[in-house]
Write a protein that holds these residues in place. Structure first.
Motif, mmCIF file in Angstrom:
data_model
loop_
_atom_site.group_PDB
_atom_site.id
_atom_site.type_symbol
_atom_site.label_atom_id
_atom_site.label_comp_id
_atom_site.label_asym_id
_atom_site.label_seq_id
_atom_site.Cartn_x
_atom_site.Cartn_y
_atom_site.Cartn_z
ATOM 1 N N PRO A 150 0.934 -1.189 -0.051
ATOM 2 C CA PRO A 150 0.040 0.062 0.017
ATOM 3 C C PRO A 150 0.838 1.356 0.066
ATOM 4 O O PRO A 150 1.957 1.459 0.692
ATOM 5 N N LEU A 151 0.300 2.382 -0.705
ATOM 6 C CA LEU A 151 0.903 3.628 -0.513
ATOM 7 C C LEU A 151 1.304 4.066 0.632
ATOM 8 O O LEU A 151 2.172 4.901 0.923
ATOM 9 N N GLY A 152 0.353 3.882 1.567
ATOM 10 C CA GLY A 152 0.184 4.520 2.967
ATOM 11 C C GLY A 152 0.810 3.520 3.911
ATOM 12 O O GLY A 152 0.909 3.788 5.082
ATOM 13 N N ALA A 153 1.690 2.572 3.543
ATOM 14 C CA ALA A 153 2.362 1.712 4.431
ATOM 15 C C ALA A 153 3.579 2.427 4.974
ATOM 16 O O ALA A 153 4.174 3.395 4.621
ATOM 17 N N THR A 154 3.479 2.207 6.488
ATOM 18 C CA THR A 154 4.582 2.930 7.241
ATOM 19 C C THR A 154 6.183 2.509 6.934
ATOM 20 O O THR A 154 6.166 1.379 6.892
ATOM 21 N N PRO A 155 6.875 3.286 6.416
ATOM 22 C CA PRO A 155 8.341 2.878 6.023
ATOM 23 C C PRO A 155 9.065 2.295 7.234
ATOM 24 O O PRO A 155 8.667 2.589 8.359
ATOM 25 N N GLY A 156 9.920 1.262 7.044
ATOM 26 C CA GLY A 156 10.672 0.932 7.829
ATOM 27 C C GLY A 156 10.389 -0.473 8.099
ATOM 28 O O GLY A 156 9.562 -1.128 7.393
ATOM 29 N N ALA A 157 11.279 -1.424 9.074
ATOM 30 C CA ALA A 157 11.071 -2.736 9.442
ATOM 31 C C ALA A 157 9.707 -3.006 9.879
ATOM 32 O O ALA A 157 9.165 -2.366 10.793
ATOM 33 N N THR A 158 8.966 -3.964 9.366
ATOM 34 C CA THR A 158 7.760 -4.335 9.885
ATOM 35 C C THR A 158 7.683 -5.827 9.832
ATOM 36 O O THR A 158 8.719 -6.718 9.640
ATOM 37 N N THR A 159 6.804 -6.625 10.258
ATOM 38 C CA THR A 159 6.686 -7.962 10.488
ATOM 39 C C THR A 159 5.492 -8.650 9.541
ATOM 40 O O THR A 159 4.402 -8.091 9.127
ATOM 41 N N MET A 160 5.866 -9.926 8.920
ATOM 42 C CA MET A 160 5.162 -10.755 7.922
ATOM 43 C C MET A 160 4.680 -11.942 8.792
ATOM 44 O O MET A 160 5.841 -12.544 9.580
#
Length: 172
Positions: A150-160
């Motif tokens: 998504p264009l609005g995804a928060t930048p940086g490390a996240t979890t899947m």
């Protein structure tokens, strides 16, 4: 950053904004507090048994040749945390495919699977963050979950997170 930090609340009579947090003045008040910043933690999850259903593999090719390449079995209880050893670079607006094989380390029983990415990094896997679902009886062929960041995804490390549940129902 995680840890203790300071919060300052200031009121200056006759002052003008923005206030100088280190300024001196005749009338008003300054109060400091300690605020403890703690990283958000994800919900506890996962099986209590290492038998039967198991996520056999997860592969996701990202930007610049980065990739997640995971092979399961033997099964583990709880959540297998690979956030320190498996990562991939992906960009907003781009499409990617996560190839996931749901399988078994024991008996073959009907199961369901689902994968999410915590796009807003709030440590909650919201239904809108699901990138795909699967149902069937392992062993299975590869399931391909194609998604667009998504264009609005928060930048940086996240979890899947990828979950397989024997005898479960969707959505997980």
């Amino acid at each position: 950053l995680a840890g203790a930090t300071r919060m300052r609340v200031m009121q200056e009579e006759g002052g003008s904004l923005p206030l100088n947090p280190c300024g001196t003045f005749n009338y008003g008040s300054v109060v400091d507090f300690t605020v403890n910043v703690t990283p958000a933690t994800f919900c506890a999850a996962g099986p209590t048994s290492t038998f039967d259903s198991n996520t056999e593999s997860v592969n996701l090719i990202g930007a610049g040749g980065s990739a997640i390449s995971y092979t399961g079995c033997p099964g583990v209880t709880g959540t297998e945390d690979l956030t320190a050893s498996q990562s991939v670079d992906i960009y907003t607006g781009n499409a990617y495919t996560a190839n996931i094989q749901f399988g078994t380390c024991g008996g073959n029983y009907g199961s369901v699977g689902e994968a999410w990415i915590d796009w807003n990094q709030n440590a909650v896997f919201d239904p809108s963050e699901s990138i795909g679902t699967w149902s069937g009886t392992p062993p299975t062929t590869l399931s391909s979950f194609t998604f667009t960041v998504p264009l609005g995804a928060t930048p940086g490390a996240t979890t899947m997170r990828v979950t397989q549940q024997e005898s479960g129902t969707l959505p997980l």
